[in-house]
Write a protein that holds these residues in place. Structure first.
Motif, PDB file in Angstrom:
ATOM      1  N   LYS A   5     -21.901  18.653  33.398  1.00 32.12           N
ATOM      2  CA  LYS A   5     -20.856  17.876  32.727  1.00 32.12           C
ATOM      3  C   LYS A   5     -21.214  17.648  31.260  1.00 32.12           C
ATOM      4  O   LYS A   5     -20.361  17.734  30.374  1.00 32.12           O
ATOM      5  CB  LYS A   5     -20.661  16.537  33.445  1.00 32.12           C
ATOM      6  CG  LYS A   5     -19.571  15.665  32.839  1.00 32.12           C
ATOM      7  CD  LYS A   5     -19.409  14.365  33.619  1.00 32.12           C
ATOM      8  CE  LYS A   5     -18.340  13.482  32.985  1.00 32.12           C
ATOM      9  NZ  LYS A   5     -18.186  12.196  33.722  1.00 32.12           N
ATOM     10  N   LYS A   6     -22.489  17.359  30.991  1.00 29.39           N
ATOM     11  CA  LYS A   6     -22.934  17.109  29.620  1.00 29.39           C
ATOM     12  C   LYS A   6     -22.764  18.362  28.764  1.00 29.39           C
ATOM     13  O   LYS A   6     -22.314  18.302  27.608  1.00 29.39           O
ATOM     14  CB  LYS A   6     -24.405  16.699  29.641  1.00 29.39           C
ATOM     15  CG  LYS A   6     -24.862  15.920  28.419  1.00 29.39           C
ATOM     16  CD  LYS A   6     -24.472  14.458  28.533  1.00 29.39           C
ATOM     17  CE  LYS A   6     -25.093  13.619  27.448  1.00 29.39           C
ATOM     18  NZ  LYS A   6     -24.666  12.203  27.508  1.00 29.39           N
ATOM     19  N   LEU A   7     -23.124  19.497  29.336  1.00 26.26           N
ATOM     20  CA  LEU A   7     -23.006  20.767  28.618  1.00 26.26           C
ATOM     21  C   LEU A   7     -21.555  21.107  28.325  1.00 26.26           C
ATOM     22  O   LEU A   7     -21.197  21.468  27.193  1.00 26.26           O
ATOM     23  CB  LEU A   7     -23.648  21.882  29.449  1.00 26.26           C
ATOM     24  CG  LEU A   7     -23.511  23.323  28.932  1.00 26.26           C
ATOM     25  CD1 LEU A   7     -24.123  23.460  27.551  1.00 26.26           C
ATOM     26  CD2 LEU A   7     -24.153  24.295  29.904  1.00 26.26           C
ATOM     27  N   PRO A 187     -23.617  15.201  23.303  1.00 23.59           N
ATOM     28  CA  PRO A 187     -25.064  15.061  23.065  1.00 23.59           C
ATOM     29  C   PRO A 187     -25.463  15.677  21.734  1.00 23.59           C
ATOM     30  O   PRO A 187     -24.732  16.496  21.174  1.00 23.59           O
ATOM     31  CB  PRO A 187     -25.679  15.842  24.228  1.00 23.59           C
ATOM     32  CG  PRO A 187     -24.666  16.890  24.541  1.00 23.59           C
ATOM     33  CD  PRO A 187     -23.321  16.236  24.314  1.00 23.59           C
ATOM     34  N   ARG A 188     -26.626  15.279  21.247  1.00 21.66           N
ATOM     35  CA  ARG A 188     -27.167  15.930  20.063  1.00 21.66           C
ATOM     36  C   ARG A 188     -27.741  17.284  20.451  1.00 21.66           C
ATOM     37  O   ARG A 188     -28.033  17.538  21.614  1.00 21.66           O
ATOM     38  CB  ARG A 188     -28.251  15.062  19.422  1.00 21.66           C
ATOM     39  CG  ARG A 188     -27.714  13.805  18.758  1.00 21.66           C
ATOM     40  CD  ARG A 188     -28.799  13.107  17.981  1.00 21.66           C
ATOM     41  NE  ARG A 188     -28.276  11.991  17.212  1.00 21.66           N
ATOM     42  CZ  ARG A 188     -28.993  11.285  16.350  1.00 21.66           C
ATOM     43  NH1 ARG A 188     -30.279  11.584  16.158  1.00 21.66           N
ATOM     44  NH2 ARG A 188     -28.456  10.289  15.682  1.00 21.66           N
ATOM     45  N   SER A 189     -27.914  18.146  19.459  1.00 21.34           N
ATOM     46  CA  SER A 189     -28.519  19.460  19.708  1.00 21.34           C
ATOM     47  C   SER A 189     -30.002  19.286  20.033  1.00 21.34           C
ATOM     48  O   SER A 189     -30.750  18.717  19.226  1.00 21.34           O
ATOM     49  CB  SER A 189     -28.368  20.361  18.480  1.00 21.34           C
ATOM     50  OG  SER A 189     -29.254  21.454  18.548  1.00 21.34           O
ATOM     51  N   PRO A 190     -30.450  19.771  21.191  1.00 16.91           N
ATOM     52  CA  PRO A 190     -31.876  19.641  21.519  1.00 16.91           C
ATOM     53  C   PRO A 190     -32.758  20.408  20.554  1.00 16.91           C
ATOM     54  O   PRO A 190     -33.864  19.977  20.220  1.00 16.91           O
ATOM     55  CB  PRO A 190     -31.974  20.206  22.942  1.00 16.91           C
ATOM     56  CG  PRO A 190     -30.779  21.110  23.076  1.00 16.91           C
ATOM     57  CD  PRO A 190     -29.710  20.477  22.249  1.00 16.91           C
ATOM     58  N   GLY A 210     -28.904  20.483  31.898  1.00 16.25           N
ATOM     59  CA  GLY A 210     -29.022  21.232  33.141  1.00 16.25           C
ATOM     60  C   GLY A 210     -30.016  22.364  33.109  1.00 16.25           C
ATOM     61  O   GLY A 210     -30.012  23.224  34.007  1.00 16.25           O
ATOM     62  N   ASP A 211     -30.892  22.402  32.091  1.00 17.10           N
ATOM     63  CA  ASP A 211     -31.886  23.471  32.004  1.00 17.10           C
ATOM     64  C   ASP A 211     -32.950  23.264  33.078  1.00 17.10           C
ATOM     65  O   ASP A 211     -33.734  22.312  33.016  1.00 17.10           O
ATOM     66  CB  ASP A 211     -32.522  23.470  30.611  1.00 17.10           C
ATOM     67  CG  ASP A 211     -33.330  24.730  30.337  1.00 17.10           C
ATOM     68  OD1 ASP A 211     -33.761  25.372  31.315  1.00 17.10           O
ATOM     69  OD2 ASP A 211     -33.525  25.056  29.164  1.00 17.10           O
TER      70      ASP A 211
END
Length: 436
Positions: A5-7, A187-190, A210-211
């Protein structure tokens, strides 16, 4: 790695920057004649008014890497939403030509910045197995925005007679406000977090996205940064190959003639003898075909790869551009048949260059120079867009000018085909760190 969902939230919301990008660039095709009459513009001023947003786009593309690096991708997207909203409202309300130019210029800044930052952000949150389709959402949003602009222009034109151009340009404020509000929830970019030394937060975001191998991905990102720690300037010999590939990709994108068709679709159809109202309706058909074939390309880009899409689409563009040049030259039969090769061209472009360019530019540069590399590629794209958009109406007014223009585009696509066969690398299924 699944589609969490976050992705999906991050990819879908950020891709709305593409919708505003597409709407803003296409909407002027319906408003340009109304602007010419309202502001009493001579040909030079008229051309400048149509092109001022593209000038802003070039500047936005050049400098977008700075806020993307300093402030982060998320905050930059918020500011982009603000620029689009301010531009739309300002253009709709002003009666001063100089202020109108300023507001269109601000919208152009938003277009340029979104074309750099949105696909870069999506590529940085996406797994390699889904990156093509997720970054492809940006291109889908562009063509959906173009379609919305053509449809909106058509209905506003038949419903409103007095200063319809205000409504055409002002309606963009609605999606701009929606985009601005939704961006707070992504979200911010990891990768940006890790570049800035916020390792724990970056690793946490990778897991949220989800990684399943978040630690392994984290280590790969860190290693890629250490390899480039001494020098991180884009214009070095070691980056010559990605710079060349991106330069050629962006150049051929515009030398296909896509922006000339999108910006002047009603005028092109009128050149072949079609009535004005029908020309606006056929322009909307162009937008619909563009969207459909973008969706098809998105479903295939991670399955068959970027290179095959480019080969098949380029062949289609070459054939359709040759027939378009012929029908523009034969006006007696062209009025009824021009729409066919134009739609084939749009389908071929959407299936290839349209679907691939933003994915390719976002994934070909190393982490440390991705923001500046994305800016470089986008600058080249919009530089040629501004030049060709300015020159096309000048050439089109010459005897058989439309035929010569489309003939030039066809030759350019022959060279693109050679580029794809000889130089274009396949990046399907590779991580961002493996691509470089």
């Amino acid at each position: 790695m699944g589609l969490t969902k976050k992705l999906l939230t991050g990819a879908i919301v950020s891709s709305l920057g593409g919708l505003l990008f597409g709407f803003d660039t296409a909407v002027i095709s319906g408003a340009e004649q109304g602007l010419k009459v309202f502001f009493d513009l001579d040909p030079v001023a008229h051309g400048f008014t149509n092109s001022i947003a593209l000038i802003g786009t070039i500047i936005g593309a050049i400098f977008a890497f700075w806020p993307a690096q300093k402030l982060g991708r998320k905050k930059s997207l918020l500011f982009i939403g603000f620029l689009f909203g301010l531009s739309a409202i300002g253009c709709a309300l002003t009666s001063n030509w100089e202020l109108f130019l300023l507001y269109r210029f601000l919208g152009g800044l938003g277009v340029g910045a979104s074309s750099v930052i949105a696909p870069m952000y999506i590529s940085e949150i996406s797994p390699a197995t889904h990156r093509g389709r997720l970054v492809g959402l940006f291109q889908f949003s562009i063509v959906f925005g173009i379609l919305l602009a053509f449809i909106s222009n058509y209905f506003i034109k038949i419903q409103i007679e007095d200063e319809a151009w205000r409504w055409m340009l002002g309606v963009e404020a609605i999606p701009a406000i929606i985009f601005f509000m939704l961006t707070f929830f992504i979200p911010r970019s990891p990768r940006w977090m890790i570049i800035k030394g916020k390792d724990e937060e970056g690793l946490h975001i990778l897991r949220q996205l989800g990684d399943l191998k978040a630690k392994e991905t984290f280590n790969s990102i860190k290693n890629s940064l250490h390899q480039n720690v001494k020098k991180d300037s884009l214009f070095q010999s070691k980056y010559f190959k990605p710079l060349l590939l991106v330069f050629l990709m962006a150049t051929f994108n515009q030398f296909s003639g896509i922006n000339a068709i999108m910006y002047y679709a009603p005028r092109i159809f009128e050149m072949s003898g079609i009535a004005q109202d029908s020309a606006f309706l056929q322009a909307a058909t162009v937008g619909f075909v563009n969207m459909v074939f973008t969706i098809i390309a998105m479903t295939l880009i991670d399955k068959i790869g970027r290179k095959k899409l480019m080969v098949w689409g380029t062949l289609g563009m070459i054939i359709s551009l040759i027939f378009s040049a012929f029908y523009l030259n034969e006006s007696e039969i062209g009025s009824g048949l021009l729409i066919i090769p134009i739609l084939i061209f749009i389908a071929s472009f959407a299936f290839s260059q349209g679907a691939v360019i933003w994915v390719f530019i976002s994934e070909i540069f190393p982490n440390r120079v991705r923001a500046s590399g994305q800016s470089f590629g986008t600058f080249i794209h919009w530089f040629w867009a501004a030049i060709l958009t300015w020159l096309f109406p000048v050439v089109a007014d010459l005897p058989n000018g439309g035929t010569y223009a489309f003939g030039f585009f066809a030759v350019a696509m022959i060279f693109q085909l050679l580029f794809v066969f000889k130089l274009f690398p396949e990046t399907k299924g590779k991580t961002l760190e493996e691509n470089v």
